[in-house]
Design an enzyme around this catalytic site. Structure first.
Site, PDB file in Angstrom:
ATOM      1  N   HIS A 100       0.775  -1.394   0.020  1.00 47.07           N
ATOM      2  CA  HIS A 100       0.087   0.020   0.107  1.00 47.07           C
ATOM      3  C   HIS A 100       0.844   1.343   0.004  1.00 47.07           C
ATOM      4  O   HIS A 100       1.990   1.177   0.481  1.00 47.07           O
ATOM      5  CB  HIS A 100      -1.097   0.155   1.284  1.00 47.07           C
ATOM      6  N   ASP A 102      -0.330   4.186   0.858  1.00 45.83           N
ATOM      7  CA  ASP A 102      -0.824   5.226   1.790  1.00 45.83           C
ATOM      8  C   ASP A 102      -0.294   5.149   3.132  1.00 45.83           C
ATOM      9  O   ASP A 102       0.496   4.209   3.636  1.00 45.83           O
ATOM     10  CB  ASP A 102      -2.397   5.410   1.841  1.00 45.83           C
ATOM     11  N   ASP A 133       6.455   1.578   7.274  1.00 44.39           N
ATOM     12  CA  ASP A 133       5.077   0.953   6.819  1.00 44.39           C
ATOM     13  C   ASP A 133       4.285   1.764   5.825  1.00 44.39           C
ATOM     14  O   ASP A 133       3.802   2.900   6.165  1.00 44.39           O
ATOM     15  CB  ASP A 133       4.030   1.067   8.076  1.00 44.39           C
ATOM     16  N   GLU A 167      -5.302   1.091   2.543  1.00 45.90           N
ATOM     17  CA  GLU A 167      -4.976   0.334   3.496  1.00 45.90           C
ATOM     18  C   GLU A 167      -5.193   0.792   4.976  1.00 45.90           C
ATOM     19  O   GLU A 167      -5.651   0.111   5.608  1.00 45.90           O
ATOM     20  CB  GLU A 167      -3.557  -0.377   3.216  1.00 45.90           C
ATOM     21  N   GLU A 168      -4.665   1.661   5.294  1.00 42.30           N
ATOM     22  CA  GLU A 168      -4.776   2.336   6.642  1.00 42.30           C
ATOM     23  C   GLU A 168      -6.063   2.906   6.904  1.00 42.30           C
ATOM     24  O   GLU A 168      -6.262   3.030   8.291  1.00 42.30           O
ATOM     25  CB  GLU A 168      -3.597   3.468   6.660  1.00 42.30           C
ATOM     26  N   GLU A 196       4.016  -5.934   4.560  1.00 44.38           N
ATOM     27  CA  GLU A 196       3.930  -5.351   5.558  1.00 44.38           C
ATOM     28  C   GLU A 196       5.099  -5.553   6.651  1.00 44.38           C
ATOM     29  O   GLU A 196       5.903  -6.517   6.873  1.00 44.38           O
ATOM     30  CB  GLU A 196       2.635  -5.995   6.474  1.00 44.38           C
ATOM     31  N   HIS A 383       3.612   3.688  12.689  1.00 45.66           N
ATOM     32  CA  HIS A 383       2.914   4.731  13.220  1.00 45.66           C
ATOM     33  C   HIS A 383       3.184   5.745  14.184  1.00 45.66           C
ATOM     34  O   HIS A 383       2.212   6.313  14.912  1.00 45.66           O
ATOM     35  CB  HIS A 383       1.447   4.071  13.531  1.00 45.66           C
TER      36      HIS A 383
END
Length: 410
Positions: A100, A102, A133, A167-168, A196, A383
């Site tokens: 992903h 995003d 990520d 995805e997030e 991931e 994150h």
């Protein structure tokens, strides 16, 4: 680190980080990946569900041509596993890398040691939102694919990359949409590697061979609001909520098994009251989540909640959201063996095979019949403020991905 010392994988990662692609805004990331893969001979296609801002890029490469097959197109598709409506040819085996573009919001940018969308290398560590990520993995998968098709033009089957810009977030218009499109076109990946960040302490120490399922419940408990001085006239919804939470926590649902941990339950949000100290709330909203193993199903969990409510004589309305079902790949499967071998060769580590952690978009591809694994860099900073990854790990990661392709397609 001088520009001459920056590898193609690291350079591509930096270019992706510089795009502030906060969910679901791709912000040009997929254009960059398409540029790289088209130059390597990949056939690229953007897939979108109308009215949603999500973008998905599917890039595939095979040395075989549809001209090699004669007969009814539907029979050819059934026998050889490919379609060719716009230049795509998908013979099997088919290995799909999944990622992903995003990222989550960086939050307070002033709390970062360097701007989150300005990729910065310090002491061999690459900082930036998405470094781990998962723009580092996006870049590593892309360069692995580039090198593989260049070195082995006569490889068997199909290799490709699929990335989404949502995805997030809620995944609307993302991989669930693409999975349905793949089914409609009768395209079924043989293997899927999700980039991931799976590693814990060192790159290669963990491969996720499956994931637990996830279900969220939005519960609204209905009581009777009133003045706390007249308890006989009220039915405090917050008290009912407390009883329900206690009941849901009192007994473990299962003990897990050799592959999955026990099913877990957590309250994630509670809201009740009007803000006054003398008014008992008439409603109480509870948001809660189960991460469940194959011993449970969403229907079993829902029946359990309804039984608890009935036993406690609590009147409530409940909305359930099934975020994903559990899946697992065989420990002795071809992809597990190939990836474990590649990790051992490139890092010297024997990876632990487990199903711990959260969900990923792999949950939408696994039901297509693909042996699905997650493998990527260390996840300790994802994150968080100052998200980062060891710069050298990205090159090793790309080499591992390339070695997997060699084992499965040569």
């Amino acid at each position: 680190m001088s520009d001459s010392a920056i590898s193609p994988t690291l350079k591509l990662t930096q270019e992706l980080i510089a795009c502030p692609s906060i969910t679901p805004d791709d912000h040009g990331c997929q254009d960059i990946l398409e540029r790289e893969l088209k130059a390597a001979g990949f056939n690229c296609r953007t897939l979108r569900e109308q009215m949603y801002p999500t973008f998905n890029l599917l890039a595939l490469c095979s040395h075989e041509s549809s001209a090699n097959f004669e007969g009814d197109p539907e029979m050819i598709k059934a026998q050889h596993g490919f379609f060719d409506p716009s230049g795509f040819v998908v013979p099997k085996p088919f290995t799909l890398f999944l990622g992903h573009t995003d990222v989550v919001s960086p939050g307070d940018e002033g709390a970062w040691q360097s701007p989150p969308f300005t990729p910065t290398i310090k002491d061999g560590v690459l900082y930036g939102r998405g470094a781990a990520d998962m723009k580092g993995s996006d870049a590593a998968m892309t360069t692995a694919l580039q090198r593989f098709v260049s070195k082995h033009p006569d490889f068997k089957g199909t290799v490709g990359l699929l990335v989404t810009s949502n995805e997030e977030g809620d995944a609307v218009g993302g991989i669930p949409f693409v999975a349905e499109w793949l089914k409609k076109e009768k395209i079924y990946p043989t293997y899927c590697v999700v980039g991931e960040p799976s590693s814990s302490k060192a790159l290669g120490d963990t491969i996720k061979i499956g994931r637990r399922g996830s279900m969220t419940a939005h519960i609204t408990i209905h009581g009777t609001q009133g003045h706390v001085a007249y308890p006989e006239q009220i039915n405090n919804a917050a008290h009912a909520g407390a009883r329900l939470i206690a009941a849901l926590l009192e007994t473990p649902l299962d003990n897990g098994d050799a592959d999955f941990p026990p099913t877990s339950f957590n309250v994630t949000n509670i809201n009740a009251g009007v803000g006054a100290e003398n008014i008992a709330p008439g409603t109480c909203q509870i948001m809660c989540n189960w991460r469940f193993n194959p011993q449970q199903t969403p229907l079993k969990l829902q029946h359990m909640v309804e039984k608890k409510l009935e036993k406690l004589r609590i009147y409530a309305t409940v909305r359930y959201v099934i975020n994903g079902l559990p899946f697992i790949s065989e420990r002795e499967g071809p992809l597990v063996k190939a990836l474990s071998t590649a990790v051992k060769e490139k890092t010297g580590l024997q990876p632990d095979l487990n199903t711990l952690g959260g969900t990923s978009d792999g949950r939408f591809i696994a039901p297509l019949g693909a042996e699905t694994l997650e493998f990527g860099p260390c996840n300790g900073t994802i994150h968080k403020v100052n998200e980062c990854v060891q710069a050298a790990d990205l090159d090793t990661l790309s080499e591992i991905y390339e070695r997997v392709l060699e084992q499965l397609h040569l």
